[in-house]
Write an enzyme that holds these catalytic residues in place. Structure first.
Site, PDB file in Angstrom:
ATOM      1  CB  SER A   7      -0.908   0.013   1.232  1.00  0.00           C
ATOM      2  OG  SER A   7      -1.558   1.258   1.350  1.00  0.00           O
ATOM      3  CG  HIS A  32      -4.110  -1.489  -1.503  1.00  0.00           C
ATOM      4  ND1 HIS A  32      -5.241  -2.233  -1.825  1.00  0.00           N
ATOM      5  CD2 HIS A  32      -4.493  -0.651  -0.506  1.00  0.00           C
ATOM      6  CE1 HIS A  32      -6.246  -1.854  -1.053  1.00  0.00           C
ATOM      7  NE2 HIS A  32      -5.817  -0.893  -0.246  1.00  0.00           N
ATOM      8  CG  ASP A  34      -5.347   2.348   1.339  1.00  0.00           C
ATOM      9  OD1 ASP A  34      -6.299   1.575   1.136  1.00  0.00           O
ATOM     10  OD2 ASP A  34      -4.280   1.990   1.859  1.00  0.00           O
ATOM     11  CG  MET A  36      -8.257   7.243   3.003  1.00  0.00           C
ATOM     12  SD  MET A  36      -7.348   7.154   4.570  1.00  0.00           S
ATOM     13  CE  MET A  36      -6.466   5.612   4.373  1.00  0.00           C
ATOM     14  CG  HIS A  65      -9.621   0.416  -0.158  1.00  0.00           C
ATOM     15  ND1 HIS A  65      -9.066   0.150   1.085  1.00  0.00           N
ATOM     16  CD2 HIS A  65     -10.972   0.436   0.049  1.00  0.00           C
ATOM     17  CE1 HIS A  65     -10.027   0.029   1.982  1.00  0.00           C
ATOM     18  NE2 HIS A  65     -11.184   0.204   1.374  1.00  0.00           N
ATOM     19  CG  MET A  67     -11.261   3.364   2.518  1.00  0.00           C
ATOM     20  SD  MET A  67      -9.924   3.197   3.735  1.00  0.00           S
ATOM     21  CE  MET A  67      -8.509   3.300   2.641  1.00  0.00           C
ATOM     22  CG  MET A 136     -11.641  -2.284   5.706  1.00  0.00           C
ATOM     23  SD  MET A 136     -10.080  -1.839   4.908  1.00  0.00           S
ATOM     24  CE  MET A 136      -9.309  -0.827   6.187  1.00  0.00           C
ATOM     25  N   GLY A 141      -8.858   4.553   7.770  1.00  0.00           N
ATOM     26  CA  GLY A 141      -8.534   5.957   7.962  1.00  0.00           C
ATOM     27  C   GLY A 141      -7.064   6.273   8.071  1.00  0.00           C
ATOM     28  N   GLY A 144      -0.691   2.022   9.843  1.00  0.00           N
ATOM     29  CA  GLY A 144       0.035   1.726  11.060  1.00  0.00           C
ATOM     30  C   GLY A 144      -0.797   1.374  12.271  1.00  0.00           C
ATOM     31  CG  ASP A 173      -6.078  -2.388   3.639  1.00  0.00           C
ATOM     32  OD1 ASP A 173      -5.046  -2.187   4.296  1.00  0.00           O
ATOM     33  OD2 ASP A 173      -6.583  -1.536   2.889  1.00  0.00           O
ATOM     34  N   GLY A 174      -4.842  -3.957   6.661  1.00  0.00           N
ATOM     35  CA  GLY A 174      -4.705  -3.318   7.961  1.00  0.00           C
ATOM     36  C   GLY A 174      -3.910  -4.155   8.951  1.00  0.00           C
ATOM     37  N   GLY A 175      -2.741  -3.675   9.344  1.00  0.00           N
ATOM     38  CA  GLY A 175      -1.954  -4.382  10.342  1.00  0.00           C
ATOM     39  C   GLY A 175      -1.357  -5.685   9.876  1.00  0.00           C
ATOM     40  N   GLY A 195       1.239  -2.064   4.149  1.00  0.00           N
ATOM     41  CA  GLY A 195       1.818  -0.746   3.942  1.00  0.00           C
ATOM     42  C   GLY A 195       3.051  -0.535   4.782  1.00  0.00           C
TER      43      GLY A 195
END
Length: 217
Positions: A7, A32, A34, A36, A65, A67, A136, A141, A144, A173-175, A195
């Site tokens: 990402s 990827h 993101d 926002m 993606h 958002m 997710m 948002g 990290g 996606d995330g962590g 990411g």
């Protein structure tokens, strides 16, 4: 075999071209992006101009993606910018079938994302029409964030919803890190979005290689 989609949200924007091309050469399957808007999520990132810029420096599949609120207003802009897939949020779209059909009419792959608090069963009625479901594993948002442990169960639930014979990617996606990648793959993830663990690792190709070599654990 699962895919790895670094990402660019976590990339160094003073040398974005270098980071993207390093990820490309380092074995990334997708890139990827993101998007926002500061409304659907409490952050503002980039729009079609950034997608176009990334498209000019890599031939990798651009996984965009969205958002954002009212994504229908911007689908054509992102398609023209070079997106290969567009993922919209279940929570942000009123007429989801219409939006998914529009994405496909633009010649792109269509995905639907769900936030951590959205029941996985909400995608049951759309799963025959999409190419991907994005689970997710943090609250959308910011990069990290700490991984939400219930995401393993949610990935398994989404995987179980896919009808036999349907080729639908399950993305997370995330962590995502090298420590949990194997467990995510075991739970049902086909695409790992990473990411911070890639672009902040100090060795982008090595980080990608470790994520790609993760085995169900």
């Amino acid at each position: 075999m699962h895919l790895v989609a670094p990402s660019v949200l976590a990339a160094d924007f003073t040398k974005l071209k270098d980071d993207v091309q390093l990820a490309d050469r380092g074995g990334a399957d997708w890139i990827h992006i993101d998007v926002m808007d500061g409304h659907f999520v409490p952050n503002i990132t980039f729009g079609p101009v950034l997608v176009s810029a990334v498209n000019r420096v890599t031939d990798k599949f651009l996984d965009v993606h969205l958002m954002i609120e009212n994504p229908d207003f911007f689908l054509e802009d992102f398609a023209k910018a070079g997106a290969d897939s567009l993922t919209v949020h279940y929570e942000a779209v009123v007429h989801l079938n219409r939006t998914v059909n529009t994405i496909k009419e633009l010649g792109l792959k269509a995905g639907v994302a769900i936030n951590p608090s959205t029941p996985t069963e909400m995608v049951k009625e759309i799963i025959n029409d999409v190419d991907m479901i994005l689970v997710m594993s943090v609250n959308a948002g910011f990069g990290g964030q700490k991984f939400i442990e219930s995401s393993y169960r949610r990935l398994s639930e989404v995987k179980a919803l896919i009808p036999k014979g349907r080729d639908v990617h399950v993305e997370v996606d995330g962590g995502v890190t090298t420590d949990n990648a194997g467990k995510l793959v075991k739970a049902g993830a086909d695409v790992l979005v990473a990411g911070t663990s890639v672009f902040k690792s100090g060795d982008i190709p090595s980080a990608i290689s470790k994520l790609k070599s993760a085995r169900p654990a």
